[in-house]
Write a protein that holds these residues in place. Structure first.
Motif, PDB file in Angstrom:
ATOM      1  N   GLY A  50       0.809  -1.207   0.000  1.00 34.17           N
ATOM      2  CA  GLY A  50       0.000   0.000   0.000  1.00 34.17           C
ATOM      3  C   GLY A  50       0.847   1.265   0.000  1.00 34.17           C
ATOM      4  N   VAL A  51       1.856   1.272   0.860  1.00 31.65           N
ATOM      5  CA  VAL A  51       2.712   2.452   0.951  1.00 31.65           C
ATOM      6  C   VAL A  51       3.408   2.693  -0.388  1.00 31.65           C
ATOM      7  CG1 VAL A  51       4.825   3.334   2.002  1.00 31.65           C
ATOM      8  CG2 VAL A  51       3.029   2.366   3.444  1.00 31.65           C
ATOM      9  N   ILE A  52       3.890   1.614  -0.992  1.00 32.47           N
ATOM     10  CA  ILE A  52       4.569   1.753  -2.292  1.00 32.47           C
ATOM     11  C   ILE A  52       3.591   2.210  -3.375  1.00 32.47           C
ATOM     12  CG2 ILE A  52       5.803   0.474  -4.098  1.00 32.47           C
ATOM     13  CD1 ILE A  52       6.958  -1.239  -1.750  1.00 32.47           C
ATOM     14  N   ALA A  53       2.403   1.623  -3.371  1.00 29.65           N
ATOM     15  CA  ALA A  53       1.395   2.041  -4.359  1.00 29.65           C
ATOM     16  C   ALA A  53       1.097   3.533  -4.208  1.00 29.65           C
ATOM     17  CB  ALA A  53       0.121   1.214  -4.195  1.00 29.65           C
ATOM     18  N   GLY A  54       1.042   4.007  -2.969  1.00 30.64           N
ATOM     19  CA  GLY A  54       0.774   5.425  -2.724  1.00 30.64           C
ATOM     20  C   GLY A  54       1.826   6.321  -3.375  1.00 30.64           C
ATOM     21  N   PHE A  55       3.091   5.955  -3.185  1.00 27.75           N
ATOM     22  CA  PHE A  55       4.185   6.701  -3.823  1.00 27.75           C
ATOM     23  C   PHE A  55       4.021   6.718  -5.342  1.00 27.75           C
ATOM     24  CE2 PHE A  55       7.008   5.965  -0.062  1.00 27.75           C
ATOM     25  CZ  PHE A  55       7.382   7.277   0.103  1.00 27.75           C
ATOM     26  N   LEU A  56       3.822   5.537  -5.896  1.00 26.26           N
ATOM     27  CA  LEU A  56       3.765   5.434  -7.360  1.00 26.26           C
ATOM     28  C   LEU A  56       2.597   6.234  -7.912  1.00 26.26           C
ATOM     29  CD1 LEU A  56       4.613   1.645  -7.915  1.00 26.26           C
ATOM     30  CD2 LEU A  56       6.142   3.610  -7.997  1.00 26.26           C
ATOM     31  N   ILE A  57       1.435   6.123  -7.259  1.00 30.23           N
ATOM     32  CA  ILE A  57       0.273   6.863  -7.768  1.00 30.23           C
ATOM     33  C   ILE A  57       0.517   8.356  -7.655  1.00 30.23           C
ATOM     34  CG2 ILE A  57      -2.192   7.368  -7.466  1.00 30.23           C
ATOM     35  CD1 ILE A  57      -2.558   4.527  -6.423  1.00 30.23           C
ATOM     36  N   LEU A  58       0.988   8.785  -6.488  1.00 30.72           N
ATOM     37  CA  LEU A  58       1.168  10.228  -6.308  1.00 30.72           C
ATOM     38  C   LEU A  58       2.167  10.795  -7.321  1.00 30.72           C
ATOM     39  CD1 LEU A  58       0.453  12.804  -4.896  1.00 30.72           C
ATOM     40  CD2 LEU A  58       2.117  12.289  -3.117  1.00 30.72           C
ATOM     41  N   SER A  59       3.163   9.977  -7.697  1.00 26.26           N
ATOM     42  CA  SER A  59       4.170  10.492  -8.627  1.00 26.26           C
ATOM     43  C   SER A  59       3.526  10.950  -9.936  1.00 26.26           C
ATOM     44  CB  SER A  59       5.260   9.452  -8.874  1.00 26.26           C
ATOM     45  OG  SER A  59       4.827   8.448  -9.750  1.00 26.26           O
ATOM     46  N   TYR A  60       2.553  10.196 -10.453  1.00 22.25           N
ATOM     47  CA  TYR A  60       1.933  10.687 -11.698  1.00 22.25           C
ATOM     48  C   TYR A  60       0.726  11.565 -11.420  1.00 22.25           C
ATOM     49  CZ  TYR A  60      -1.460   6.737 -11.638  1.00 22.25           C
ATOM     50  OH  TYR A  60      -2.437   5.831 -11.299  1.00 22.25           O
ATOM     51  N   TYR A  61       0.080  11.328 -10.286  1.00 18.12           N
ATOM     52  CA  TYR A  61      -1.084  12.139  -9.918  1.00 18.12           C
ATOM     53  C   TYR A  61      -0.688  13.609  -9.829  1.00 18.12           C
ATOM     54  CZ  TYR A  61      -5.663  12.572  -7.647  1.00 18.12           C
ATOM     55  OH  TYR A  61      -6.963  12.856  -7.361  1.00 18.12           O
ATOM     56  N   GLN A  66      10.682  15.950   8.709  1.00 19.17           N
ATOM     57  CA  GLN A  66      11.643  15.075   8.027  1.00 19.17           C
ATOM     58  C   GLN A  66      10.935  14.068   7.138  1.00 19.17           C
ATOM     59  OE1 GLN A  66      13.674  13.388  11.348  1.00 19.17           O
ATOM     60  NE2 GLN A  66      15.676  14.018  10.553  1.00 19.17           N
ATOM     61  N   ALA A  67       9.900  13.466   7.704  1.00 16.05           N
ATOM     62  CA  ALA A  67       9.167  12.434   6.967  1.00 16.05           C
ATOM     63  C   ALA A  67       8.599  13.019   5.679  1.00 16.05           C
ATOM     64  CB  ALA A  67       8.049  11.867   7.833  1.00 16.05           C
ATOM     65  N   CYS A  68       8.095  14.248   5.762  1.00 18.38           N
ATOM     66  CA  CYS A  68       7.508  14.888   4.584  1.00 18.38           C
ATOM     67  C   CYS A  68       8.562  15.210   3.536  1.00 18.38           C
ATOM     68  CB  CYS A  68       6.798  16.182   4.980  1.00 18.38           C
ATOM     69  SG  CYS A  68       5.223  15.882   5.753  1.00 18.38           S
ATOM     70  N   ILE A  69       9.670  15.734   3.975  1.00 22.30           N
ATOM     71  CA  ILE A  69      10.714  16.113   3.018  1.00 22.30           C
ATOM     72  C   ILE A  69      11.194  14.880   2.262  1.00 22.30           C
ATOM     73  CG2 ILE A  69      13.075  16.982   2.787  1.00 22.30           C
ATOM     74  CD1 ILE A  69      12.456  18.847   5.161  1.00 22.30           C
ATOM     75  N   ARG A  70      11.478  13.815   2.997  1.00 22.33           N
ATOM     76  CA  ARG A  70      12.002  12.623   2.327  1.00 22.33           C
ATOM     77  C   ARG A  70      10.999  12.002   1.373  1.00 22.33           C
ATOM     78  NH1 ARG A  70      16.306   9.705   6.159  1.00 22.33           N
ATOM     79  NH2 ARG A  70      16.922  11.620   7.210  1.00 22.33           N
ATOM     80  N   SER A  71       9.779  11.759   1.883  1.00 24.70           N
ATOM     81  CA  SER A  71       8.823  11.085   1.006  1.00 24.70           C
ATOM     82  C   SER A  71       8.436  11.991  -0.160  1.00 24.70           C
ATOM     83  CB  SER A  71       7.596  10.624   1.792  1.00 24.70           C
ATOM     84  OG  SER A  71       7.102  11.676   2.559  1.00 24.70           O
TER      85      SER A  71
END
Ligand code: TRP
Length: 454
Positions: free
Chosen positions: A101-112, A350-355
């Protein structure tokens, strides 16, 4: 588990705050940008029908399950799966579901974020009067030029990612509530206005309605069915833990069933309104329904350029689209941020900057797939198409399947009964039947169908 258990990140102030946030997550580019173009690509009516069935039989039960899992554990999706599988005496490997789920979130947001960047750029284009009196060819030229510029696309993508992270850094339950409260109803009103405009195209309006609501199953492929199902997950924000994490901030006394039905109903209404507003103009302008991801950006400006008050409505529309996207994008990254805070001891900043940085970087792949890398294909798909397929058509349905199995077969019935706390036994039995059999079996059958076994 006690009733006083709360998430360390806080709690929604009320049921209404949760409904706003979850509806904000659900209603977004998926409804207004994606639904029309995939409907166009997959032949219309039959596709819409399958999508509606999926929302009803798979989406709503799984939305209830996801909210319930989150509220029971009050943690990020990864820890939720760890805690709840321990509680049920089940295998520890369930936490991989949280990871996916966490990985899917990253991938979706990248194109979203890239597409939300387009919408942001169109606010400016609307403001400067670029659409004024324009015909379909001019508008298409405008869009094509924009797509050809990696620099412009990167600029708008960066801006949108920055906005997302600025909201997330403040914590989702304080960040966006006010804006969403006002903007969501306004978006709804504006969509109805667009529908009214579409109605002025008499014959084309009928053609648009017919395209959307008259099923012709000969136009629907196995992959089309998969896309419709995947979209039911995508548009309701299901299958990756976004609704789970919002559920983890949900007060105890709220009815999960009623809330889920309300959210799914609103989301579906917005998508259908968008479709009804767009297809008549597609036909009137002599465009192809299967024009791809640029569809609304090539259609709506024609309307704004030629209707009375179009300048103002155009600006308002794209502003609201950006806000709808923003209230969705924060839910895509919140699971990762919450995990970094809970498990890696990071501060929210920190969490926000990295992700945020990781997502931004990934987004460049999508940007380039519209210009300098447009010829670069893996499995016959550009990077954008691959990201979309991988997440919406594969990861979300697989995630949803696992959530259904977990809620239906792994958790103790007594616990789900207690957590859902439904007013009558029959409704609970209906949910249970759907979540144990219908939802997982439907996902499974669609997958078999796509690989050609069925
Ligand atoms: N549902 C949103 C939309 O339609 C997108 C979205 C937000 C999403 N959070 C999600 C999709 C989580 C999948 C999973 O635009």
């Amino acid at each position: 588990m006690t009733d006083t258990k709360k998430s360390i990140h806080g709690q929604w102030s009320s049921r209404f705050a949760f409904i706003l946030a979850a509806t904000g997550s659900a209603v977004g580019l998926g409804n207004i940008w994606k639904f029309p173009y995939i409907t166009g690509e997959n032949g219309g009516g039959a596709f819409v029908l399958v999508y509606l069935l999926c929302v009803l039989l798979i989406g709503i039960p799984i939305m209830m399950a996801e909210t319930m899992l989150g509220r029971r554990s009050r943690q990020n999706p990864i820890n939720t799966m760890v805690t709840l599988s321990e509680e049920a005496g089940a295998d520890k490997n369930w936490h991989y579901l949280g990871w996916m789920g966490v990985i899917a979130g990253f991938l979706i947001l990248s194109y979203y974020s890239v597409i939300a960047g387009w919408a942001s750029a169109y606010v400016l284009k609307a403001f400067t009067g670029s659409f004024f009196g324009a015909d379909a060819t001019t508008i298409k030229g405008l869009f094509d030029n924009f797509m050809a510029s990696p620099i412009q696309l990167t600029f708008w993508h960066s801006l949108f990612m920055l906005a997302t992270m600025l909201v997330v850094v403040r914590g989702v339950n304080t960040g966006l509530e006010k804006a969403v409260r006002f903007l969501m109803p306004s978006l709804f009103v504006l969509l109805i206005l667009m529908v009214a405009y579409a109605m002025t195209f008499d014959d084309y309006y009928d053609k648009g309605i017919k395209f959307l609501f008259t099923p012709d199953f000969s136009k629907l492929t196995a992959n089309g069915v998969l896309t419709a199902m995947g979209h039911a997950f995508f548009t309701l924000s299901l299958g990756m833990g976004a609704i789970m994490i919002y559920g983890s901030y949900l007060p105890k006394d709220v009815s999960i069933a009623k809330t889920a039905i309300l959210i799914a109903g609103t989301d579906t209404a917005v998508a259908l309104l968008a479709g009804i507003a767009i297809f008549p103009i597609v036909f009137a302008a002599g465009l192809e329904p299967a024009s791809g991801p640029g569809l609304i950006f090539q259609i709506l400006p024609i309307a704004f350029g030629n209707m009375t008050g179009g300048w103002l409505f155009g600006i308002l529309f794209f502003v609201m689209l950006v806000f709808a996207a923003l209230s969705s994008s924060i839910s895509l990254i919140e699971p990762a941020v919450a995990w970094l805070i809970e498990n890696k001891d990071m501060s929210r900043e920190q969490a926000c900057i990295r992700s945020g940085l990781v997502t931004w970087l990934l987004g460049l792949g999508t940007i380039f797939s519209f210009n300098i890398w447009s010829g670069f294909k893996i499995f016959d798909r550009t990077i954008f198409q691959l990201m979309d397929y991988l997440t919406a058509n594969l990861m979300l349905p697989i995630g949803g399947f696992c959530i259904a199995v977990f809620a239906g077969w792994i958790m103790k019935q007594q616990h789900t009964e207690q957590e859902l706390d439904m007013s009558d036994a029959l409704s609970y039995q209906v949910w249970r039947f759907l979540i144990c059999y219908i939802s997982p079996a439907s996902v499974f059958v669609v997958f078999l169908h796509v690989v050609g076994v069925l």
